[in-house]
Design an enzyme around this catalytic site. Structure first.
Site, mmCIF file in Angstrom:
data_model
loop_
_atom_site.group_PDB
_atom_site.id
_atom_site.type_symbol
_atom_site.label_atom_id
_atom_site.label_comp_id
_atom_site.label_asym_id
_atom_site.label_seq_id
_atom_site.Cartn_x
_atom_site.Cartn_y
_atom_site.Cartn_z
ATOM 1 C CE LYS A 375 -3.889 -2.130 2.399
ATOM 2 N NZ LYS A 375 -4.834 -2.071 1.265
ATOM 3 N NE ARG A 452 -10.265 -10.096 -2.871
ATOM 4 C CZ ARG A 452 -10.438 -9.092 -3.702
ATOM 5 N NH1 ARG A 452 -10.661 -9.321 -4.979
ATOM 6 N NH2 ARG A 452 -10.404 -7.853 -3.274
HETATM 7 N N1 BES Z 1 -8.066 -4.177 3.739
HETATM 8 C C1 BES Z 1 -8.177 -3.719 2.396
HETATM 9 C C2 BES Z 1 -9.479 -2.973 2.134
HETATM 10 C C3 BES Z 1 -9.574 -1.599 2.710
HETATM 11 C C4 BES Z 1 -8.983 -0.536 2.061
HETATM 12 C C5 BES Z 1 -10.294 -1.367 3.858
HETATM 13 C C6 BES Z 1 -9.107 0.739 2.570
HETATM 14 C C7 BES Z 1 -10.422 -0.093 4.374
HETATM 15 C C8 BES Z 1 -9.828 0.966 3.728
HETATM 16 C C9 BES Z 1 -8.122 -4.896 1.419
HETATM 17 O O1 BES Z 1 -7.335 -5.961 1.810
HETATM 18 C C10 BES Z 1 -7.545 -4.362 0.157
HETATM 19 O O2 BES Z 1 -6.408 -4.002 0.175
HETATM 20 N N2 BES Z 1 -8.346 -4.319 -0.896
HETATM 21 C C11 BES Z 1 -7.926 -3.779 -2.147
HETATM 22 C C12 BES Z 1 -8.430 -4.673 -3.255
HETATM 23 C C13 BES Z 1 -7.801 -4.379 -4.574
HETATM 24 C C14 BES Z 1 -6.358 -4.805 -4.570
HETATM 25 C C15 BES Z 1 -8.554 -5.093 -5.653
HETATM 26 C C16 BES Z 1 -8.505 -2.375 -2.264
HETATM 27 O O3 BES Z 1 -9.635 -2.151 -1.842
HETATM 28 O O4 BES Z 1 -7.794 -1.514 -2.743
HETATM 29 MN MN MN Z 2 -5.280 -5.693 1.268
#
Ligand code: BES
Ligand code: MN
Ligand code: ZN
Length: 606
Positions: A375, A452
């Site tokens: 991230k 997931r």
């Molecule tokens: N934990 C995150 C989702 C999330 C992001 C929750 C921001 C709260 C705030 C999840 O594991 C994630 O990183 N999801 C990605 C999916 C993408 C790579 C398709 C996302 O939402 O960016």
């Molecule tokens: Mn994630």
């Protein structure tokens, strides 16, 4: 390790697995301890329970009753340990007394905008306000005018009254009408907490200027939600501050909402629920260097040992998860120095007469760095990713509340595949193919779509418990936050019946949900050239706002379709709570999900 029972092995496990036996693989025998004495409070009363203190989070190594302790690294990184915080102990009483007779620190009068209207002689038309104003020599109408208090929701004004039976009187605005929803009465409780806190009051009473404005059939819910709103409004998590603020409030009288055993029972329910919400908030607020997967497992085991009359705990270590072929979950955990813990609590009511079997599954990423797809950039919120176990916090918060409420006729499985998504030489790479416990292969085209991958194996495990309904909760996608904003969770289910059940539960809990469609055609983007599927759909471009929204939601749907690891005979719902897990303004966890889950389980009990 003791976790892996004598294990007559993979063959037995596998055959059970194939037979879809509802029996868990191993049960930890946990020492029994009576529930806290404070909970069997005298009639008409309840106390707010103790939050997690140092005997809990961070001190697991000394507890030694769970196998999780053996795997846990010694002191928390950074030497942080949560402080012991004085538990707020509030006694709520529902009373039928005349407000003018009440003696104490602060009398909170809940008023609608209409209640403030005056007659031609500039006197309040409302009888309660007129009486109070008379008693105070006109001070009340003076202060309302001076402070421009018009009774709008969220407004409040407080007056000091030397020489009266109550030291202060506060007016709390209700808006146009008396509360008729759980959210509104919870808001009233929070306002009471806020004025009581500012006044450092140790006793308070709540009265309504127009008690007849509250529907008779809503009074019980009103009493319970005002009480839980007051406790939750008052509670501040100061375990990680070197100094904590003292909670002064001890006694709250609810006037005009009836009295007797029925309302007393509701007040006890409010107490049990509030303790679950507080537990959930504390789990989420705890940083990832303190709350590792092992500590989360330890906290779950403690729920089982505290309420050992209704709970058993099963904690599976890496070896056990390997035997169960949870390749998808283990791949996410592979980079971390903190080993994964698969957690399964089982609630069975005393007497054993079970009519419904449910499972609640929570995403339990104690930290989500994104992995190799790390991230980065502003807005990625990496520093908040301790909250990525918010789904599991809702699951265990509900378990804690239900351990006290003990509903009959329902069996509930609480399941969390806890781990950490980190980066190291042992971690999963973008492009790796992993194999889930149902045999499906997944090409990991993005390591940040890890939730997931863990949920896939947890859902297969849940299906194998022989349950009729499964609800999973996860902080799954940023896209859901874009679609629904910070305070509404997305729900996805093929079952209209389950959607109705959760919607009915949310009316009592006051938490907000919005159903989104499971659009099958979006599965197209989840196809892989080399495996059964990829873990994220393709990126769709577009600069127009509407197109952006459509792009977000199409990505979102593809993610949700991925979760269809659930047997078709089982009713299943996925809840994406990425938005409501956290309150940005207050910089704290919300405890989202606990209240709705508890209400849903109660609706399924007999
Ligand atoms: N934990 C995150 C989702 C999330 C992001 C929750 C921001 C709260 C705030 C999840 O594991 C994630 O990183 N999801 C990605 C999916 C993408 C790579 C398709 C996302 O939402 O960016
Ligand atoms: Mn994630
Ligand atoms: Zn995540």
């Amino acid at each position: 390790m003791a976790t892996a029972a004598s294990t007559s092995a993979a063959a037995v496990l596998a055959s059970r697995f194939l037979r879809r036996s509802p029996r868990p693989l191993r049960r930890l025998a946990l020492s029994s301890r009576a529930p806290p004495a404070a909970l069997s409070a005298r009639p008409s009363s309840f106390h707010c329970p103790a939050p997690l203190g140092p005997q809990q989070l961070g001190h697991r190594a000394r507890m030694g009753h769970s196998t999780a302790a053996a795997a846990a690294p010694a002191p928390a990184l950074g030497l942080t340990k949560p402080n012991a915080v004085e538990p707020p102990q509030i006694t709520f009483s529902a009373k039928d007394v005349e407000f003018s007779e009440w003696k104490g620190d602060i009398l909170a009068v809940a008023v609608t905008e209409k209640d403030l209207s005056k007659d031609s002689a500039s006197k309040f038309e409302n009888a309660v306000l007129e009486k109070l104003d008379g008693q105070l020599g006109g001070l009340l109408s003076e202060v309302a005018a001076e402070e421009d208090f018009t009774g709008k929701a969220g407004q409040s004004v407080v007056l000091r009254l030397p020489g009266q039976g109550f030291k202060r009187v506060g007016l709390i605005g209700l808006g146009q009408n008396a509360p008729s929803t759980a959210a509104a009465s919870r808001g009233l409780g929070e306002s009471v907490a806020s004025i009581a806190k500012a006044a450092q009051a140790s006793s308070a009473a709540i009265v309504f200027a127009s008690p007849s404005g509250i529907q008779e059939e809503f009074k019980l819910t009103a009493a319970a939600t005002i009480a839980s709103g007051t406790v939750l409004g008052l509670y501040e998590d100061s375990r990680y501050k070197s100094e904590s603020k003292k909670v002064h409030l001890k006694q709250v009288d609810l006037i005009g909402l009836g009295s007797g055993p029925e309302v007393d029972q509701k007040l006890k329910y409010a107490n049990d629920l509030a303790s679950g919400v507080i537990f959930g908030r504390e789990l989420v607020n705890s940083p990832a260097n303190v709350l590792t997967p092992a500590v989360l497992a330890e906290e779950a085991s403690k729920i089982a040992s505290t309420y050992s009359d209704v709970f058993t705990a099963t904690i599976l270590d890496v070896e056990k998860c390997k035997e169960l072929k949870m390749g998808s979950y283990l791949a996410v955990a592979a980079a971390s120095a903190n080993p994964p813990h698969f957690i399964h609590l089982c609630y069975k009511p005393a007497g054993g007469n079970v009519k419904r079997k449910l499972a609640i599954v929570g995403k339990g990423l104690t930290f989500d760095s994104g992995g190799y797809n790390i991230k980065t950039g502003p807005g990625c919120s990496i520093e908040l990713m301790k909250f990525d176990m918010g789904g599991s916090a809702a699951v265990f918060g509900a378990a804690k509340a239900l351990g006290q409420i003990k509903p009959p006729g329902v069996e509930v499985h609480f399941i969390v595949a806890a781990c950490e998504n980190m980066i190291s030489g042992t971690g999963m790479r973008p492009g790796d193919i992993v194999t889930a416990s149902n045999g499906k292969t997944i090409e990991v085209n993005n390591t940040d779509a890890e939730g997931r991958l863990t949920l896939a194996d947890a859902l297969v495990y849940a299906c194998n418990q022989g349950v009729e309904k499964i609800v999973d909760l996860a902080t799954l996608t940023g896209a859901c936050v874009v679609a629904l904003g910070p305070s509404i969770a997305g729900i996805f289910t093929p079952s209209d019946e389950l959607a109705k059940e959760i919607s009915a539960a949310s009316e009592v809990s006051g938490e907000k949900f919005w159903r989104l469609p499971l659009e099958e055609s979006y599965w197209e983007s989840m196809k892989s050239g080399v495996a059964d599927m990829v873990n994220t759909g393709g990126r769709q471009g577009g600069s127009i706002t509407a197109a952006l929204f459509l792009k977000q939601s199409s990505v979102l749907m593809a993610l949700v379709l991925f979760l269809q690891y659930v047997d078709e005979k089982v009713q299943w719902m996925h809840i994406d709570m990425a938005g409501p897990v956290w309150n940005d303004k207050k910089r704290t966890a919300t405890g989202f999900g606990v209240s709705t889950l508890v209400e849903w389980v109660l609706k399924n009990s007999s």
